[in-house]
Design a protein around this motif. Structure first.
Motif, PDB file in Angstrom:
ATOM      1  N   ILE A   1       7.937  94.740 -18.169  1.00  7.62           N
ATOM      2  CA  ILE A   1       7.356  93.519 -17.639  1.00  7.62           C
ATOM      3  C   ILE A   1       7.535  93.535 -16.123  1.00  7.62           C
ATOM      4  O   ILE A   1       8.572  93.943 -15.616  1.00  7.62           O
ATOM      5  CB  ILE A   1       8.039  92.289 -18.270  1.00  7.62           C
ATOM      6  N   TRP A   2       6.515  93.079 -15.419  1.00  5.29           N
ATOM      7  CA  TRP A   2       6.548  93.075 -13.965  1.00  5.29           C
ATOM      8  C   TRP A   2       7.629  92.117 -13.487  1.00  5.29           C
ATOM      9  O   TRP A   2       7.704  90.963 -13.902  1.00  5.29           O
ATOM     10  CB  TRP A   2       5.186  92.646 -13.423  1.00  5.29           C
TER      11      TRP A   2
ATOM     12  N   THR B   1      -0.423  87.088 -17.383  1.00  7.91           N
ATOM     13  CA  THR B   1      -0.189  86.156 -18.481  1.00  7.91           C
ATOM     14  C   THR B   1       0.293  86.880 -19.725  1.00  7.91           C
ATOM     15  O   THR B   1       1.161  86.386 -20.446  1.00  7.91           O
ATOM     16  CB  THR B   1      -1.488  85.379 -18.786  1.00  7.91           C
ATOM     17  N   GLU B   2      -0.246  88.063 -19.983  1.00  4.12           N
ATOM     18  CA  GLU B   2       0.159  88.827 -21.169  1.00  4.12           C
ATOM     19  C   GLU B   2       1.630  89.219 -21.107  1.00  4.12           C
ATOM     20  O   GLU B   2       2.323  89.195 -22.119  1.00  4.12           O
ATOM     21  CB  GLU B   2      -0.712  90.083 -21.312  1.00  4.12           C
ATOM     22  N   ASP B   3       2.120  89.563 -19.916  1.00  2.90           N
ATOM     23  CA  ASP B   3       3.541  89.892 -19.763  1.00  2.90           C
ATOM     24  C   ASP B   3       4.408  88.673 -20.052  1.00  2.90           C
ATOM     25  O   ASP B   3       5.457  88.782 -20.684  1.00  2.90           O
ATOM     26  CB  ASP B   3       3.829  90.393 -18.348  1.00  2.90           C
TER      27      ASP B   3
ATOM     28  N   GLY C   1      16.528  91.855 -15.500  1.00  4.48           N
ATOM     29  CA  GLY C   1      16.346  92.123 -14.079  1.00  4.48           C
ATOM     30  C   GLY C   1      15.690  91.009 -13.294  1.00  4.48           C
ATOM     31  O   GLY C   1      15.393  91.169 -12.111  1.00  4.48           O
ATOM     32  N   PHE C   2      15.459  89.862 -13.914  1.00  7.42           N
ATOM     33  CA  PHE C   2      14.849  88.736 -13.227  1.00  7.42           C
ATOM     34  C   PHE C   2      15.896  87.952 -12.453  1.00  7.42           C
ATOM     35  O   PHE C   2      17.071  87.946 -12.803  1.00  7.42           O
ATOM     36  CB  PHE C   2      14.190  87.775 -14.238  1.00  7.42           C
ATOM     37  N   LYS C   3      15.429  87.278 -11.409  1.00  7.59           N
ATOM     38  CA  LYS C   3      16.265  86.298 -10.709  1.00  7.59           C
ATOM     39  C   LYS C   3      15.942  84.957 -11.366  1.00  7.59           C
ATOM     40  O   LYS C   3      14.777  84.607 -11.538  1.00  7.59           O
ATOM     41  CB  LYS C   3      15.924  86.254  -9.234  1.00  7.59           C
TER      42      LYS C   3
END
Length: 107
Positions: free
Chosen positions: A27-28, A56-58, A99-101
């Motif tokens: 995922i981006w 949106t799909e991610d 890995g997201f903030k």
């Protein structure tokens, strides 16, 4: 002796192929933090995840993964993930592991 060795003993002439592992598209990850909010709708607690600027799909894949890992209901509406119940801490931990903030909003 595992299954593969047993099959080699039964069929010595057969050439076994190694399975090819498929690469899962990640995922981006964005630079801006994802917002994790808590609200009450019709007297029931909900957790809202907002602020994703990728495809949106991610975001839908992410919603499905969160719902299955937490075993809760939820939906994807208006570029937001709505999870039934107050699961902010668990969701923030899952997103940080990916890995997201994450930024906690409200309470």
């Amino acid at each position: 002796m595992d299954l593969k060795d047993q099959l080699k003993n039964l069929f010595p002439d057969h050439q076994f192929e190694e399975p090819v592992a498929e690469e899962k598209p990640d995922i981006w990850l964005q630079d801006d933090p994802i917002l994790c909010k808590y609200e009450k709708r019709k007297g029931k607690p909900v957790t809202i995840i907002d602020g994703y600027s990728g495809a949106t799909e991610d975001f839908k894949k992410l919603a499905k993964e969160i719902k299955t890992k937490l075993s809760v209901g939820g939906s994807f509406k208006d570029e937001k993930i709505i999870i039934q119940g107050d699961y902010r801490d668990k969701i923030m931990e899952l997103l940080k592991d990916k890995g997201f903030k994450v930024k906690r909003v409200g309470g």
